[in-house]
Structure formats: structure tokens, C-alpha cells
Design a protein around this motif. Sequence first.
Motif, PDB file in Angstrom:
ATOM      1  N   LEU A   1       0.733  -1.295  -0.293  1.00  0.00           N
ATOM      2  CA  LEU A   1       0.087   0.219  -0.357  1.00  0.00           C
ATOM      3  C   LEU A   1       0.603   1.491  -0.356  1.00  0.00           C
ATOM      4  O   LEU A   1       1.578   1.818   1.602  1.00  0.00           O
ATOM      5  CB  LEU A   1      -0.767  -0.361   1.164  1.00  0.00           C
ATOM      6  N   PRO A   2       0.872   2.042  -0.800  1.00  0.00           N
ATOM      7  CA  PRO A   2       2.008   2.750  -1.321  1.00  0.00           C
ATOM      8  C   PRO A   2       0.772   4.228  -1.251  1.00  0.00           C
ATOM      9  O   PRO A   2       0.059   4.659  -1.901  1.00  0.00           O
ATOM     10  CB  PRO A   2       2.316   2.828  -2.683  1.00  0.00           C
ATOM     11  N   ALA A   3       1.064   4.955  -0.242  1.00  0.00           N
ATOM     12  CA  ALA A   3       0.135   6.364   0.607  1.00  0.00           C
ATOM     13  C   ALA A   3       0.359   7.675   0.518  1.00  0.00           C
ATOM     14  O   ALA A   3       1.589   7.966   0.727  1.00  0.00           O
ATOM     15  CB  ALA A   3      -0.860   5.449   1.850  1.00  0.00           C
ATOM     16  N   VAL A   4       0.016   8.618  -0.487  1.00  0.00           N
ATOM     17  CA  VAL A   4       0.667   9.737  -1.247  1.00  0.00           C
ATOM     18  C   VAL A   4       1.892   9.727  -1.105  1.00  0.00           C
ATOM     19  O   VAL A   4       2.916  10.512  -0.526  1.00  0.00           O
ATOM     20  CB  VAL A   4       0.026  10.296   0.016  1.00  0.00           C
ATOM     21  N   GLY A   5       2.307   8.678  -2.001  1.00  0.00           N
ATOM     22  CA  GLY A   5       4.111   8.535  -1.955  1.00  0.00           C
ATOM     23  C   GLY A   5       5.027   9.143  -3.240  1.00  0.00           C
ATOM     24  O   GLY A   5       3.993  10.076  -4.116  1.00  0.00           O
ATOM     25  N   VAL A   6       6.067   9.432  -3.146  1.00  0.00           N
ATOM     26  CA  VAL A   6       6.750   9.971  -4.072  1.00  0.00           C
ATOM     27  C   VAL A   6       7.332   8.798  -5.082  1.00  0.00           C
ATOM     28  O   VAL A   6       8.241   7.807  -4.732  1.00  0.00           O
ATOM     29  CB  VAL A   6       7.937  10.830  -3.587  1.00  0.00           C
ATOM     30  N   LEU A   7       6.768   8.680  -6.716  1.00  0.00           N
ATOM     31  CA  LEU A   7       6.927   7.899  -6.720  1.00  0.00           C
ATOM     32  C   LEU A   7       7.148   7.261  -8.402  1.00  0.00           C
ATOM     33  O   LEU A   7       8.214   6.977  -8.618  1.00  0.00           O
ATOM     34  CB  LEU A   7       5.056   6.806  -7.202  1.00  0.00           C
ATOM     35  N   ASP A   8       7.676   9.318  -8.560  1.00  0.00           N
ATOM     36  CA  ASP A   8       8.326   9.439  -9.847  1.00  0.00           C
ATOM     37  C   ASP A   8       9.574  10.069  -9.372  1.00  0.00           C
ATOM     38  O   ASP A   8       9.552  11.439  -9.347  1.00  0.00           O
ATOM     39  CB  ASP A   8       7.363   9.972 -10.996  1.00  0.00           C
ATOM     40  N   MET A   9      10.991   9.150  -9.784  1.00  0.00           N
ATOM     41  CA  MET A   9      11.750   9.990  -9.042  1.00  0.00           C
ATOM     42  C   MET A   9      12.446  11.336  -9.785  1.00  0.00           C
ATOM     43  O   MET A   9      13.720  11.985  -9.374  1.00  0.00           O
ATOM     44  CB  MET A   9      12.840   8.892  -8.217  1.00  0.00           C
ATOM     45  N   LEU A  10      12.144  11.512 -11.221  1.00  0.00           N
ATOM     46  CA  LEU A  10      12.272  11.922 -11.836  1.00  0.00           C
ATOM     47  C   LEU A  10      12.177  12.805 -12.182  1.00  0.00           C
ATOM     48  O   LEU A  10      12.837  14.513 -12.939  1.00  0.00           O
ATOM     49  CB  LEU A  10      12.503  11.372 -13.572  1.00  0.00           C
ATOM     50  N   ARG A  11      11.130  13.229 -11.620  1.00  0.00           N
ATOM     51  CA  ARG A  11       9.749  14.696 -11.916  1.00  0.00           C
ATOM     52  C   ARG A  11       9.043  15.289 -10.675  1.00  0.00           C
ATOM     53  O   ARG A  11       8.180  16.566 -10.417  1.00  0.00           O
ATOM     54  CB  ARG A  11       8.898  14.192 -13.350  1.00  0.00           C
ATOM     55  N   PHE A  12       9.543  14.930  -9.342  1.00  0.00           N
ATOM     56  CA  PHE A  12       9.118  14.870  -8.316  1.00  0.00           C
ATOM     57  C   PHE A  12       9.540  16.637  -7.804  1.00  0.00           C
ATOM     58  O   PHE A  12       8.165  17.209  -7.245  1.00  0.00           O
ATOM     59  CB  PHE A  12       9.390  14.221  -6.666  1.00  0.00           C
ATOM     60  N   HIS A  13      11.040  16.884  -8.361  1.00  0.00           N
ATOM     61  CA  HIS A  13      10.887  18.080  -8.340  1.00  0.00           C
ATOM     62  C   HIS A  13      10.323  19.315  -9.092  1.00  0.00           C
ATOM     63  O   HIS A  13      10.041  20.284  -8.769  1.00  0.00           O
ATOM     64  CB  HIS A  13      12.886  18.531  -8.351  1.00  0.00           C
ATOM     65  N   LYS A  14       8.814  18.481  -9.574  1.00  0.00           N
ATOM     66  CA  LYS A  14       8.425  19.598 -10.499  1.00  0.00           C
ATOM     67  C   LYS A  14       7.110  20.759 -10.168  1.00  0.00           C
ATOM     68  O   LYS A  14       6.633  21.093 -11.549  1.00  0.00           O
ATOM     69  CB  LYS A  14       8.250  19.270 -12.167  1.00  0.00           C
ATOM     70  N   PHE A  15       7.067  20.020  -9.051  1.00  0.00           N
ATOM     71  CA  PHE A  15       6.107  20.263  -8.256  1.00  0.00           C
ATOM     72  C   PHE A  15       5.901  21.146  -7.394  1.00  0.00           C
ATOM     73  O   PHE A  15       6.377  20.626  -6.551  1.00  0.00           O
ATOM     74  CB  PHE A  15       4.639  19.401  -8.471  1.00  0.00           C
ATOM     75  N   THR A  16       4.786  22.366  -6.979  1.00  0.00           N
ATOM     76  CA  THR A  16       4.861  23.080  -6.047  1.00  0.00           C
ATOM     77  C   THR A  16       6.423  22.644  -4.666  1.00  0.00           C
ATOM     78  O   THR A  16       6.527  23.437  -5.038  1.00  0.00           O
ATOM     79  CB  THR A  16       3.689  21.912  -4.705  1.00  0.00           C
ATOM     80  N   ILE A  17       5.993  22.247  -3.554  1.00  0.00           N
ATOM     81  CA  ILE A  17       7.690  22.235  -2.952  1.00  0.00           C
ATOM     82  C   ILE A  17       8.551  21.174  -2.782  1.00  0.00           C
ATOM     83  O   ILE A  17       9.281  20.045  -2.191  1.00  0.00           O
ATOM     84  CB  ILE A  17       6.635  22.200  -1.250  1.00  0.00           C
ATOM     85  N   GLY A  18       8.534  20.605  -4.316  1.00  0.00           N
ATOM     86  CA  GLY A  18       8.685  19.098  -4.115  1.00  0.00           C
ATOM     87  C   GLY A  18      10.173  19.336  -4.843  1.00  0.00           C
ATOM     88  O   GLY A  18      11.006  18.564  -4.161  1.00  0.00           O
ATOM     89  N   TRP A  19      10.390  20.633  -5.444  1.00  0.00           N
ATOM     90  CA  TRP A  19      12.051  20.667  -5.194  1.00  0.00           C
ATOM     91  C   TRP A  19      13.303  20.373  -3.573  1.00  0.00           C
ATOM     92  O   TRP A  19      14.129  20.553  -3.749  1.00  0.00           O
ATOM     93  CB  TRP A  19      11.682  22.961  -6.165  1.00  0.00           C
TER      94      TRP A  19
ATOM     95  N   ALA B   1      17.694   4.362 -11.074  1.00  0.00           N
ATOM     96  CA  ALA B   1      17.470   2.916 -10.413  1.00  0.00           C
ATOM     97  C   ALA B   1      17.149   2.178  -9.539  1.00  0.00           C
ATOM     98  O   ALA B   1      16.040   0.825  -9.843  1.00  0.00           O
ATOM     99  CB  ALA B   1      19.400   2.474 -10.391  1.00  0.00           C
ATOM    100  N   TYR B   2      15.843   3.463  -9.095  1.00  0.00           N
ATOM    101  CA  TYR B   2      15.203   2.813  -8.145  1.00  0.00           C
ATOM    102  C   TYR B   2      13.754   3.036  -8.240  1.00  0.00           C
ATOM    103  O   TYR B   2      12.947   2.949  -7.764  1.00  0.00           O
ATOM    104  CB  TYR B   2      15.621   2.676  -6.619  1.00  0.00           C
ATOM    105  N   SER B   3      13.422   4.694  -8.849  1.00  0.00           N
ATOM    106  CA  SER B   3      12.630   5.004  -9.309  1.00  0.00           C
ATOM    107  C   SER B   3      11.018   4.317  -8.951  1.00  0.00           C
ATOM    108  O   SER B   3      11.409   3.359 -10.842  1.00  0.00           O
ATOM    109  CB  SER B   3      12.398   6.213 -10.163  1.00  0.00           C
ATOM    110  N   PRO B   4      10.257   4.233  -8.349  1.00  0.00           N
ATOM    111  CA  PRO B   4       9.283   3.018  -8.776  1.00  0.00           C
ATOM    112  C   PRO B   4       8.496   3.186 -10.075  1.00  0.00           C
ATOM    113  O   PRO B   4       8.502   1.611 -10.290  1.00  0.00           O
ATOM    114  CB  PRO B   4       8.422   3.376  -7.918  1.00  0.00           C
ATOM    115  N   LEU B   5       8.511   3.941 -10.232  1.00  0.00           N
ATOM    116  CA  LEU B   5       7.411   4.501 -11.745  1.00  0.00           C
ATOM    117  C   LEU B   5       8.217   4.297 -12.842  1.00  0.00           C
ATOM    118  O   LEU B   5       7.908   3.225 -13.778  1.00  0.00           O
ATOM    119  CB  LEU B   5       7.173   6.127 -11.708  1.00  0.00           C
ATOM    120  N   HIS B   6       9.747   4.152 -12.938  1.00  0.00           N
ATOM    121  CA  HIS B   6      10.516   3.782 -13.928  1.00  0.00           C
ATOM    122  C   HIS B   6      11.462   2.199 -13.743  1.00  0.00           C
ATOM    123  O   HIS B   6      11.535   1.651 -15.005  1.00  0.00           O
ATOM    124  CB  HIS B   6      11.306   4.462 -13.905  1.00  0.00           C
TER     125      HIS B   6
END
Length: 709
Positions: free
Chosen positions: A585-603, A623-628
Motif C-alpha cells: 500500500l503506497p500512500a501519498v507516495g513520491v513515486l516518480d523520482m525523475l519529476r518530483f521536483h517539478k511540482f509545488t514544494i517538491g524541489w 535505478a530505483y524510481s518506482p515508476l520507472h
Amino acid sequence: MKGQLLASALAVALLAGCQQAGQGDTQAATLSYPQTPTTDQIDDYFGTQVADPYRWLESDSPEVSRWVSEQKTLADDYLSAIPVRAELEKRITALWNYERFSAPYRRGDNIFYFRNDGLQSQSVLYVQDGPKGTARVLLDPNRLSGDGTVALSGTQVSNNGKVLAYGTSKSGSDWQQWQFMDVATGQPLADKLEWIKFSSASWDKDGKGVFYARYDAPKGGEALSGVNYNQKLYYHRMGTPQSQDQLVYQRPDHKDWGFGADVSEDGRYLLIYVSKGTDSRNRFFYKDLQKGGKVVELIPDLEASYSFIGHDGPVFYFETNLNAPKGKVVAIDTRSPAKANWKTLIPEGDNPISQVSLFNDQFLVLTMKDALSELKVHDLKGTYLRTVALPGKGSVSGLSGKRKSSEAYFSFASYIQAPSIYKLDMAQNSVSPYRQPVLAYNPDDFVSEQVFYRSKDGTKVPMMISYKKGIKLDGNNPTLLYAYGGFNIPLTPRFSSANIAWMERGGVYAVPNLRGGSEYGEAWHQAGMKEKKQNVFDDYFAAAEYLIQTGYTSPKKLGAYGRSNGGLLMGAALTQRPDLFAAVLPAVGVLDMLRFHKFTIGWAWTSEYGSADNAADFPYLYAYSPLHNVKKRAYPATMVMTADHDDRVVPYHSFKFAATVQADQQGPAPVILRIEHNAGHGAGKPTAMQIREASDIFAFLLKNMGETR
């Protein structure tokens, strides 16, 4: 767990168990997932071509709205059809329904505290006129909205106890609006502060105004997804419009700097914490509010964490981890602030410092010993005096009191004991119950024990395991393994009524203290960040293997759950070790490790994770980004969880990940996307919503573990 032969044999056994667990869910085979179109979006990262076929889900378009609605209907129908779900919700509600309080605090002649009568959506703020006065409701946030989704995000009472400043957030958003109230009459004042994130309000000495930090108003349509930069520090004088607020400090040359403002207890100094994203280090500036003048950059370098404790005239006391990963207390004379003149009062010890406070003109030092709280008293010269006897093995929170007061209050809880409020008499060195809840279960019926296991590289990791007395270690116990592992945040014992309901049914609840947290100081944190993030995942997998090898559970009975950064951990669990779990159960997860910094406070998280914009960071993130790392194979039952107003970790992560796993699932286990309506990252969620969510979680787990009782 070090031996390759053992690991290989275990992997074969676990894979078989996982496949059996998936086959137990006959309903999964009948699920019809919404059609999710793909595009030919390709991004070039330093010569590596990376496909992003679900990029179109990163929007609020009508097409995305329709897709979200279809996914929500699918998940809701699946969960509501689980027979045990209604029974779970009934029992969790009964366990949740007990009166609870926060630790009280004094301002002027008034005493303030929060109370919840049991099932109120939000806890209510009370005020009491002195220790023997009659308490009355000051602010009931349940009256702010019909569905309880407008929540208090913070409260600050002026030093004279006459005016309340309070922040509110809607539907779980990080955006706050701060308003004010006359404490004596309970009447609202006209002042209103908007576009505030990640900031409280700090009163000046005389209660004439507050210091706070805010962002510029976002562009239309970007409030929940636009990037947040250039925070500014302001002073608001009561009775004036926000447009006339005084700009105290800004750094347009450093758009990624954030400002936390506080005022010293005596009102003399404005204390400015200067952060950079979620980096645990900070700069420290101050302004003399009595003499005026410019902001003084006392600690201008980003090299360690600094937390102001108090001061004696120009001598400031700090807790810092500079050259002391587990923390120490130093004195800095602001008249001669060079590091060579700093004095160490309390040197680094064996256990990391969580908090240092001044009570009774003494240092009260809260530390963690293997993630469990300890309290020690030192005099102002740093000399150790004594250790405070706590009620048991658990965690202390909410320490409140004044420097000259001999009394302090705190909350104490464990995984099986609901929070109780205790009074600490510093003069008498005594701890006594102040308010204890009346519960619908007997804590003595449960066990919460600490064990230690070895991770893949041999690192010793602690884990708390809680369960009902009398269970058999036959590998047949449904078990939930919850973890976080990041951002210097420790997982100390926390109570949950829902977890009691789980344990009453024979379930085991396990929480390992993975690297990435602060359980053993800054070195423990750094061992689980950036290019070392795989250590966190390996610690988690080793915890699962320990639970299996020692007979607590088996792969067909083991569930994985984590939120936010812990949701990233769940994504890694699903993609790296699906053989270990019956459900993930991944909840409100950071799952795209290549683009997380593109939105709101992700940077702001790049200090923890790194950034795919940097050639050195991209390889390990990819290498570990779940989405990829989703591929066509059989996955355990998966419930991806998000919320439509999450502007911390935007829902796009969960949308894209769920779509990818649904498309690549080769086994019979279900993959559903649970989307909470009018909710955010988690803060301020009303009670009924929390109960429904917990009921869904445990129902999903039990069904996919083959538990029908």
C-alpha cells in the motif's frame, strides 16, 4: 541474512508464497480497469531515453477527471464489497471513541489545551481562567465547515493571553489562512493573513502583532500544483490590512531559502531560522527588537542544524549537531560570535538529542535510546543532574512550560497505550498523571517489544513488534510492516486505535527504524539519503525477512504500508521485492523520482533525494524510481492511495504509478487506486475520514491475505 545461499533459498520460498496469496483473491480476476491511453512522450536524460507514456495524467483536464472518477469508482466498489470491512469500521469507531487531551500551556493568566470528546472531526481549543477556573470552548474548528475538512493548522496565543492567532487549511491543502480572535469575548477580529505555507505566526512581546512567512499569491489554476519559491518574512500589526504588512526579510538572490520566525520568550529577539528545502541543516539569523537595526547573520553557513533554546542577555544557547552527529548544547556570545569562542555546555552523548528546553532554569534534554524516549536534567552550566523516570517504554511529545516555572507537561504514548498527559515537577523531581484516557480495551492484553535484526550490509536495526498476548509464532499471523526511512524523521512509538482493532483480530503490527531517520543521529540519516537510499529499502526488506524467519508471519500474510517518503519505500518494495508481500500500500507516495521536483514544494526534497537534472544524481534515481522500474510480471495485491487536494506530493505520482502497475500486472491480484475526496497529504483529516481510511486498509489487507474471519 548475510549468506547468499540463504537469501536465494528464501527468495524461492517467498515467491511461491506471494503467488499463492494472489490466487486467493478471486474477485481480482474479474476487475476491469479503466482504459488508460498512452502517449509517445520520451525524455532525454544525459543520453538516456526515458519513456513517460502517462505524462498526460499530470493535469486537471476533463480527460484526467473522467479517468480519476472511474478509478475511484472501481476502488470504492472493490473495498465496499469486502465482507469484513463494515465490522472493522464498527470496531475501530468504538476504539476511537474516547476523550483525549493535549498538554496544557499558560499564556498570561489563562490556560489553553485541546480536547476531543471522542469522535469529533477536529479537536476543540479550550481556555481556562487559571488552574482552578472553569474551562470553556474558545475555538471549535468543527464549526468551520459542514464536513470537518477545514482544519486548524496552528494556534498561537499572545504572551498576555488576550488574543488568539489561528491558522486554517481547507481539504488538507498546505495553504493556510491565519485569523485572530479576542480570547475574553470569543469574538473574531478583522485581521486576516493569506497565502501562507510552512509557517506559523509568532507574537511580539506586547501582543501588538505577529511575524510570519508567506509566498506571493499563485497564478490562477496553479494553487495546488504550482512551484513555491521566494518565501518572505513579514510583520503584521493588528488592526491593519495585510497589504500594509512590513517586509522584515527576503532573499531574492536565494529563491529556495525559507524562513521560520520565532520570538524569544522575553520578547527581546526575533529568531530567524533560514532553511533550504528539507535540508536538516539551517542558518540562523536574529534581529534585536528592542534596539532595532538590521538582521544579524549569526550563523551564515549551511553546515549543521541549530535550534535556539534560550538566552541570558547576549549569550544564546543552541542545540546543534556541528561536529556532533548526535547533538550537543553550546553557548554563543553574540558579542564575540566566532566559532573559536563557542562554549560546549552539554557534549555529544551516546544517544541522539531530540529536543532541549529550559524549565526551572535548567536544561531538560529529551533523547532517544533505540528510538525510545529518555529525559535528563542538566543545570545551566551543562552539569548532568538526574534522569526523569518516565511511565514506561514509549515516546514523549508536547513538552510545554516556561523557563521560570518548575512545572512542565508532556504527552506519553506507546504502540499499545493511548496518549496520557503527565505533569513534571522539576523541583520535586516527580512525574504524576494529569489526564489519562478511559479506553474500550485493556492495554495489558497486548505486547509491544523491541527486537534487533541485521540488514543486508550487516547494520543493526531496531524494530518494535506489537501484538495481542498469546499468538503463536507459526508463520500464520497477518502482519503489517509500516515504515518511513527518510528526512531525518524518527519513528518513535505512536498510538493508533485502528492498530488495536488489527491486533485484536490476531494481527501483528511491526515498525522498523530504518536508516534515513534520526534515531541514531545525523550519521543514521545520511546513511539513507541520496545515493545511499537503497540502504533504506534493504533495511525494510531485512525487517520483512526477520518477521518471516522468526515465525511471526509468512509472505502470504505480510502487508507493506508507508506514507509520503514511506510511499516511495512501498513503491520500491513492490518493484524490487514483490516476492516478500501479499499486499503493498503506497500512500501519498513520491513515486516518480525523475519529476518530483517539478511540482509545488517538491524541489525542496532534492537535498534528500538528489535531482534528475544533475548528471551525477540521475543514474541512482533512475535505478530505483518506482515508476520507472515497473515491468510485466506478477505483483502482489496493490492499493495505491492518494488525495485530490494533496499539494505536498501531488496526486500525479500515484496516478501514473497505478496506471503503470495495472497495465503490467501479470498475476491475478488486484491493483486499485484509492482517491480520497476533499483531503490532502494527511494533516487535518477529520476523524470519520481517518476511520474510513483505516477500515479500507485493514479490509484490503485481510482479504488479500485470505483472512475471512
